[in-house]
Design an enzyme around this catalytic site. Structure first.
Site, mmCIF file in Angstrom:
data_model
loop_
_atom_site.group_PDB
_atom_site.id
_atom_site.type_symbol
_atom_site.label_atom_id
_atom_site.label_comp_id
_atom_site.label_asym_id
_atom_site.label_seq_id
_atom_site.Cartn_x
_atom_site.Cartn_y
_atom_site.Cartn_z
ATOM 1 N N LYS A 297 -9.505 29.655 -1.195
ATOM 2 C CA LYS A 297 -9.464 29.755 -2.654
ATOM 3 C C LYS A 297 -10.498 30.752 -3.172
ATOM 4 C CE LYS A 297 -10.894 27.046 -6.717
ATOM 5 N NZ LYS A 297 -12.135 27.791 -7.002
ATOM 6 N N ASN A 298 -11.740 30.603 -2.733
ATOM 7 C CA ASN A 298 -12.820 31.400 -3.301
ATOM 8 C C ASN A 298 -12.726 32.869 -2.919
ATOM 9 O OD1 ASN A 298 -13.972 29.240 -4.678
ATOM 10 N ND2 ASN A 298 -15.219 28.631 -2.928
ATOM 11 N N CYS B 39 -14.775 24.138 -13.569
ATOM 12 C CA CYS B 39 -15.306 22.784 -13.426
ATOM 13 C C CYS B 39 -16.642 22.626 -14.138
ATOM 14 C CB CYS B 39 -15.492 22.442 -11.944
ATOM 15 S SG CYS B 39 -13.953 22.073 -11.094
ATOM 16 N N ARG C 231 -23.581 27.737 -15.505
ATOM 17 C CA ARG C 231 -23.320 28.881 -14.633
ATOM 18 C C ARG C 231 -23.530 30.154 -15.453
ATOM 19 N NH1 ARG C 231 -18.054 27.563 -10.863
ATOM 20 N NH2 ARG C 231 -18.197 25.322 -10.841
ATOM 21 N N ASP D 211 -19.855 22.699 -2.193
ATOM 22 C CA ASP D 211 -18.475 22.294 -2.469
ATOM 23 C C ASP D 211 -17.995 21.162 -1.555
ATOM 24 O OD1 ASP D 211 -18.203 24.058 -4.528
ATOM 25 O OD2 ASP D 211 -16.886 25.460 -3.500
ATOM 26 N N ARG E 297 -6.254 22.646 -8.422
ATOM 27 C CA ARG E 297 -6.893 23.959 -8.565
ATOM 28 C C ARG E 297 -7.332 24.505 -7.213
ATOM 29 N NH1 ARG E 297 -11.759 23.758 -11.041
ATOM 30 N NH2 ARG E 297 -11.713 26.003 -10.753
#
Length: 419
Positions: free
Chosen positions: A22-23, A117, A122, A306, A398
């Site tokens: 995903k990242n 999220c 951030r 994570d 997600r």
């Protein structure tokens, strides 16, 4: 609306195939917009909501996408809009990579400030620091970030904190800057390396990704290429932890074992058997034998933040006292209140959580408070006695493709229900 319903207690057996990261994917897709000649064909794109959201964003600014399963063909040869302001942009954190990509190609970008999220503050200060060092004027107002430059000039940039997002974003912009850019104190995560490798395959000149210093020699243009996204380290870790918690024996396929070393080491410390093969791991576990362990989340190659939330479920049933020190995000223990509903013994003090292992968890009605918390609650449901219902499951999708089907194939009693 949908919820997940789980009847816990089944051990897991079989094989699970890990999807693309995903990242990495959510940065590689915007990077493909920097190509002025040819198409980029990208394989192993995960079928997750964040990617689908990014598809719509790319098409909204003029990019063309053709899909064949997990393979995407991106055509950005036509002139793109440099303003991204749709609702999809506002709800997706990784849309900020459009700033680096568009600034690099067009020397101009305006992107709505994204969400994602709610796991803590951030700030984009390191992104802005990098863009300004390259010669851009950056403003933030009315809920958007605007970056413009007559031209981008390479610079030496030292990041005040190790940040995956700012490392990738500034790397994107610097790829098409004039001269050499040196990025110091950068993130070393596998997906940072993957984005750099993708850019290099398109004609960039980037060296040092995966170390503390990245050197980028700017090029005039990028061209299309064929590329395959790396496997998802976090998804793999989640299934490793689920197997450890439920018991049984599962082969985690399509992974890079080296990326999993910090997780594998902690599982082995807890008494879980981890067998490493070329591109897979075999996890064998008996939950009654689990021992307490302490973890501290750190940038790669440390223990991933994570994976902290799924790991906390495993620690909640391990014999003895386990301690989590969350050094990355200040609000990543929201799931602990949900875990307590299921019988976990948890004390949270700031960025530290203390878990006293309990013999079992009990089914309950809980919420997925964010993406990784959602995965944690799925694992909790899988090991709990009785029925667990998980609401707000849109967070889970997600980042976890086909999570219910993958667990069903391992023998879990899990299904989606409408409500």
């Amino acid at each position: 609306m949908e919820k997940l319903v789980i009847h816990g207690g089944a051990k897991l057996y079989g094989e699970v195939e890990i999807s693309g990261a995903k990242n990495a994917a959510v940065a590689i897709l915007p990077a493909a917009l920097m190509v002025s000649k040819g198409k980029s064909v990208i394989e192993n794109i995960p079928a997750i909501d964040d990617v689908h959201c990014l598809e719509r964003i790319i098409e909204s600014i003029g990019g063309k996408i053709e899909k064949n399963g997990s393979t995407y063909s991106i055509d950005a040869t036509d002139e793109l809009k440099v303003v991204a302001d749709t609702e999809d942009v506002r709800k997706m954190r990784a849309s900020y990579y459009l700033v680096g990509a568009l600034l690099g190609r067009y020397k101009s970008a305006k992107v709505e400030l994204p969400g994602g999220c709610a796991i803590g503050v951030r700030p984009m200060d390191q992104h802005i620091k990098g863009f300004e060092a390259l010669g851009a004027k950056v403003t933030m107002e009315h809920g958007s970030i605007t970056a413009k430059a007559d031209k981008l000039i390479g610079a030496n940039i030292f990041f005040d904190v190790v940040s995956v997002g700012s490392t990738i974003n500034v790397m994107l912009a610097a790829t098409l800057a004039e001269g050499q850019t040196v990025l110091e104190n950068v993130a070393r995560e596998p997906h940072v390396v993957d984005v750099a490798n993708f850019l290099n395959t398109m004609g960039a000149d980037i060296k040092g990704a995966g170390t503390d210093v990245i050197r980028i020699n700017g090029v005039k243009e990028l061209h299309g290429c064929n590329y395959s996204v790396i496997p998802d380290q976090i998804e793999a870790g989640t299934y490793m932890i689920a197997t450890a918690a439920c018991g049984g024996r599962v082969t985690i396929k399509n992974i890079i074992p080296k990326h999993m070393e910090s997780i594998s080491a902690k599982l082995e410390e807890m008494g879980v058997q981890v067998e490493e093969l070329d591109d897979s791991l075999i996890i064998t576990s008996e939950p009654s034998q689990l021992k307490a362990v302490n973890i501290k989340t750190l940038p790669y190659p440390g223990f991933p933040t994570d994976v902290q939330q799924p790991m906390s479920v495993l620690m909640s049933i391990a014999k003895g006292r386990s301690i989590i020190n969350e050094s990355i995000w200040e609000s990543r223990f929201k799931h602990m209140d949900e875990l307590k509903k299921m019988g976990a013994s948890v004390l949270v003090e700031g960025r530290t959580a203390i878990l006293e292992g309990v013999p079992k968890l009990s089914g309950a009605t809980v919420r997925a408070t964010d993406l990784r918390a959602g995965a944690a609650m799925v694992i909790a449901g899988l090991i709990a006695e009785g029925k667990t219902e998980i609401y707000d499951i849109e967070h889970i999708y997600r980042g976890y493709p086909d999570i219910e089907d993958k667990f069903k194939n391992l023998g879990a009693d899990i299904r989606i229900e409408q409500y």
